[in-house]
Design an enzyme around this catalytic site. Structure first.
Site, PDB file in Angstrom:
ATOM      1  N   ASP A  81       0.849  -1.186   0.000  1.00  0.00           N
ATOM      2  CA  ASP A  81       0.000   0.000   0.000  1.00  0.00           C
ATOM      3  C   ASP A  81       0.891   1.245   0.000  1.00  0.00           C
ATOM      4  OD1 ASP A  81      -3.275   0.215   0.791  1.00  0.00           O
ATOM      5  OD2 ASP A  81      -2.111   2.077   0.952  1.00  0.00           O
ATOM      6  N   ALA A  96     -19.691  -0.284  -2.190  1.00  0.00           N
ATOM      7  CA  ALA A  96     -19.333  -0.861  -0.891  1.00  0.00           C
ATOM      8  C   ALA A  96     -19.049   0.239   0.122  1.00  0.00           C
ATOM      9  CB  ALA A  96     -18.115  -1.769  -1.051  1.00  0.00           C
ATOM     10  N   THR A 122     -16.936   1.796   2.193  1.00  0.00           N
ATOM     11  CA  THR A 122     -15.502   1.924   2.483  1.00  0.00           C
ATOM     12  C   THR A 122     -15.142   3.404   2.614  1.00  0.00           C
ATOM     13  OG1 THR A 122     -14.761   2.186   0.191  1.00  0.00           O
ATOM     14  CG2 THR A 122     -15.097  -0.082   0.972  1.00  0.00           C
ATOM     15  N   LYS A 139     -12.029  -0.740 -15.176  1.00  0.00           N
ATOM     16  CA  LYS A 139     -12.519  -1.946 -14.500  1.00  0.00           C
ATOM     17  C   LYS A 139     -13.015  -2.992 -15.511  1.00  0.00           C
ATOM     18  CE  LYS A 139     -11.485  -0.965 -10.300  1.00  0.00           C
ATOM     19  NZ  LYS A 139     -10.608  -1.827  -9.491  1.00  0.00           N
ATOM     20  N   TYR A 181     -13.244   5.399 -15.100  1.00  0.00           N
ATOM     21  CA  TYR A 181     -13.185   4.326 -14.090  1.00  0.00           C
ATOM     22  C   TYR A 181     -13.771   3.026 -14.655  1.00  0.00           C
ATOM     23  CZ  TYR A 181     -14.051   1.984  -9.590  1.00  0.00           C
ATOM     24  OH  TYR A 181     -14.094   1.083  -8.545  1.00  0.00           O
ATOM     25  N   ASP A 207       4.095   1.289  -4.441  1.00  0.00           N
ATOM     26  CA  ASP A 207       3.217   2.005  -5.357  1.00  0.00           C
ATOM     27  C   ASP A 207       3.050   1.110  -6.584  1.00  0.00           C
ATOM     28  OD1 ASP A 207       1.968   3.623  -7.186  1.00  0.00           O
ATOM     29  OD2 ASP A 207       3.325   5.328  -6.930  1.00  0.00           O
TER      30      ASP A 207
HETATM   31  P1  NAD Z   1     -10.017   2.618  -0.446  1.00  0.00           P
HETATM   32  O1  NAD Z   1      -9.674   3.956  -1.037  1.00  0.00           O
HETATM   33  O2  NAD Z   1     -10.714   2.542   0.871  1.00  0.00           O
HETATM   34  O3  NAD Z   1      -8.695   1.725  -0.391  1.00  0.00           O
HETATM   35  C1  NAD Z   1      -7.823   1.665  -1.479  1.00  0.00           C
HETATM   36  C2  NAD Z   1      -6.419   1.381  -0.967  1.00  0.00           C
HETATM   37  O4  NAD Z   1      -5.556   1.296  -2.117  1.00  0.00           O
HETATM   38  C3  NAD Z   1      -5.862   2.500  -0.070  1.00  0.00           C
HETATM   39  O5  NAD Z   1      -5.277   1.953   1.099  1.00  0.00           O
HETATM   40  C4  NAD Z   1      -4.816   3.179  -0.968  1.00  0.00           C
HETATM   41  O6  NAD Z   1      -3.716   3.712  -0.227  1.00  0.00           O
HETATM   42  C5  NAD Z   1      -4.369   2.009  -1.846  1.00  0.00           C
HETATM   43  N1  NAD Z   1      -3.772   2.473  -3.105  1.00  0.00           N
HETATM   44  C6  NAD Z   1      -4.261   3.413  -3.959  1.00  0.00           C
HETATM   45  N2  NAD Z   1      -3.386   3.612  -4.952  1.00  0.00           N
HETATM   46  C7  NAD Z   1      -2.350   2.766  -4.751  1.00  0.00           C
HETATM   47  C8  NAD Z   1      -1.134   2.520  -5.429  1.00  0.00           C
HETATM   48  N3  NAD Z   1      -0.801   3.215  -6.540  1.00  0.00           N
HETATM   49  N4  NAD Z   1      -0.289   1.581  -4.956  1.00  0.00           N
HETATM   50  C9  NAD Z   1      -0.595   0.891  -3.809  1.00  0.00           C
HETATM   51  N5  NAD Z   1      -1.723   1.109  -3.095  1.00  0.00           N
HETATM   52  C10 NAD Z   1      -2.589   2.038  -3.570  1.00  0.00           C
HETATM   53  O7  NAD Z   1     -10.867   1.893  -1.612  1.00  0.00           O
HETATM   54  P2  NAD Z   1     -11.875   0.646  -1.591  1.00  0.00           P
HETATM   55  O8  NAD Z   1     -13.255   1.203  -1.675  1.00  0.00           O
HETATM   56  O9  NAD Z   1     -11.518  -0.313  -0.518  1.00  0.00           O
HETATM   57  O10 NAD Z   1     -11.553   0.021  -3.022  1.00  0.00           O
HETATM   58  C11 NAD Z   1     -10.665  -1.078  -3.172  1.00  0.00           C
HETATM   59  C12 NAD Z   1     -10.853  -1.664  -4.561  1.00  0.00           C
HETATM   60  O11 NAD Z   1     -12.222  -2.028  -4.722  1.00  0.00           O
HETATM   61  C13 NAD Z   1     -10.529  -0.714  -5.710  1.00  0.00           C
HETATM   62  O12 NAD Z   1      -9.899  -1.435  -6.752  1.00  0.00           O
HETATM   63  C14 NAD Z   1     -11.899  -0.231  -6.155  1.00  0.00           C
HETATM   64  O13 NAD Z   1     -11.900   0.156  -7.505  1.00  0.00           O
HETATM   65  C15 NAD Z   1     -12.723  -1.478  -5.917  1.00  0.00           C
HETATM   66  N6  NAD Z   1     -14.153  -1.244  -5.755  1.00  0.00           N
HETATM   67  C16 NAD Z   1     -14.635  -0.423  -4.781  1.00  0.00           C
HETATM   68  C17 NAD Z   1     -16.008  -0.258  -4.654  1.00  0.00           C
HETATM   69  C18 NAD Z   1     -16.610   0.640  -3.598  1.00  0.00           C
HETATM   70  O14 NAD Z   1     -17.806   0.958  -3.704  1.00  0.00           O
HETATM   71  N7  NAD Z   1     -15.869   1.044  -2.569  1.00  0.00           N
HETATM   72  C19 NAD Z   1     -16.899  -0.912  -5.529  1.00  0.00           C
HETATM   73  C20 NAD Z   1     -16.364  -1.751  -6.517  1.00  0.00           C
HETATM   74  C21 NAD Z   1     -14.997  -1.916  -6.611  1.00  0.00           C
END
Ligand code: NAD
Length: 251
Positions: free
Chosen positions: A38, A179, A181, A150, A146, A54
């Site tokens: 992360d 979700a 989050t 995906k 986005y 990263d």
């Molecule tokens: P979040 O922002 O809570 O967590 C994302 C994490 O990824 C963070 O800890 C961030 O520091 C890390 N991150 C971002 N860029 C990075 C990089 N370049 N290198 C390493 N780490 C990196 O997000 P989330 O809601 O938990 O989403 C997680 C995944 O789920 C994502 O791929 C998102 O597209 C997908 N997603 C989320 C939702 C939603 O509604 N939250 C729905 C469908 C899919």
């Protein structure tokens, strides 16, 4: 009773927050040792190893993989979950933004996977799970960039599953609906009426609420476990029926 992931070593990218943090916690509960990659490793509360990686930087990814192998002894499971969002119609994002989101959400998966592959090939229980999104399979407003990223994750999942099947590496994806989050909390806090916006997002899903990160984590834990040994190249929706169901309006 033996835990399903006992003795296995997993990497979860983006594992310090939201869905990734829930996945890291769940895989540890199932017996795996888990490394989190992360940008903010200090925030990873549930990890055997938290590394600042990263996924948009190849050198950072390669160093992270080497670190995991040196510290934990190999890699059996890779969860490509790190991702960033973008909003707007097709005119909204300039080229730099397109490249930035693509670099994290799509090329990031390629970078981490290719660095991990030699170690996955050496595992007798190798599995990859990629995090896609409902935006890949349903047209949602103001999410062109986005959604494109995906959708690419779903296509990559299929192609990777075909390429690595005979090497004993299964590749699947999860497709979460909206979700609960920190990501979604950030979007809500920027809205004019966060409570109304949250209610609208919940109502958009047929089961009437946001998906919990733990529900996504449970799906990932199944897909990466040896119990799913005959399951590869699939996308498991965790979306409250948003993709597949057409309910009549209530009342
Ligand atoms: P979040 O922002 O809570 O967590 C994302 C994490 O990824 C963070 O800890 C961030 O520091 C890390 N991150 C971002 N860029 C990075 C990089 N370049 N290198 C390493 N780490 C990196 O997000 P989330 O809601 O938990 O989403 C997680 C995944 O789920 C994502 O791929 C998102 O597209 C997908 N997603 C989320 C939702 C939603 O509604 N939250 C729905 C469908 C899919």
């Amino acid at each position: 009773m033996t835990q399903p992931l006992q003795g296995l070593i997993a990497i979860v990218t983006g594992g310090a927050s939201g869905i990734g943090a829930a996945i890291a916690r769940r895989l540890r509960e199932d017996g795996a040792r888990v490394a989190v990659f992360d940008l903010d490793p200090e925030a990873a509360t549930d990890a055997d190893l938290a590394v600042r990686v990263d996924v948009a930087e190849d050198a950072s990814v390669v160093a992270g993989i080497e670190h995991v192998v040196a510290e934990l002894g190999g890699i059996d499971i890779l969860v490509n979950n790190a991702g960033i969002g973008a909003q707007g119609d097709v005119t909204a994002n300039d080229d730099d933004e397109w490249h930035r989101v693509w670099d994290v959400n799509v090329v990031g998966i390629a970078r981490v996977t290719r660095a991990a592959l030699p170690h996955l090939r050496a595992s007798s229980a190798a599995a990859i799970c990629n995090t896609s999104s409902i935006v890949a399979t349903a047209g949602l407003p103001q999410r062109v960039l986005y959604s494109a990223s995906k959708g690419a994750v779903l296509s990559m999942t299929l192609a990777m599953a075909a390429d690595h099947l005979r090497e004993g590496i299964r590749v699947n994806a999860v497709n979460p609906g909206t979700a609960d989050t920190p990501w979604v909390s950030r979007l809500l806090s920027a809205a004019d009426d966060p409570a109304a916006e949250r209610a609208a997002l919940a109502a958009r899903q047929p089961h009437g609420r946001l998906v919990s990160p733990d529900e996504v984590a449970d799906a990932v834990a199944y897909l990466v476990s040896p119990r799913a040994g005959s399951t590869t190249g699939i996308t498991l929706a965790v979306d409250g029926g948003m993709q597949g169901l057409r309910l009549r309006p209530q009342g």
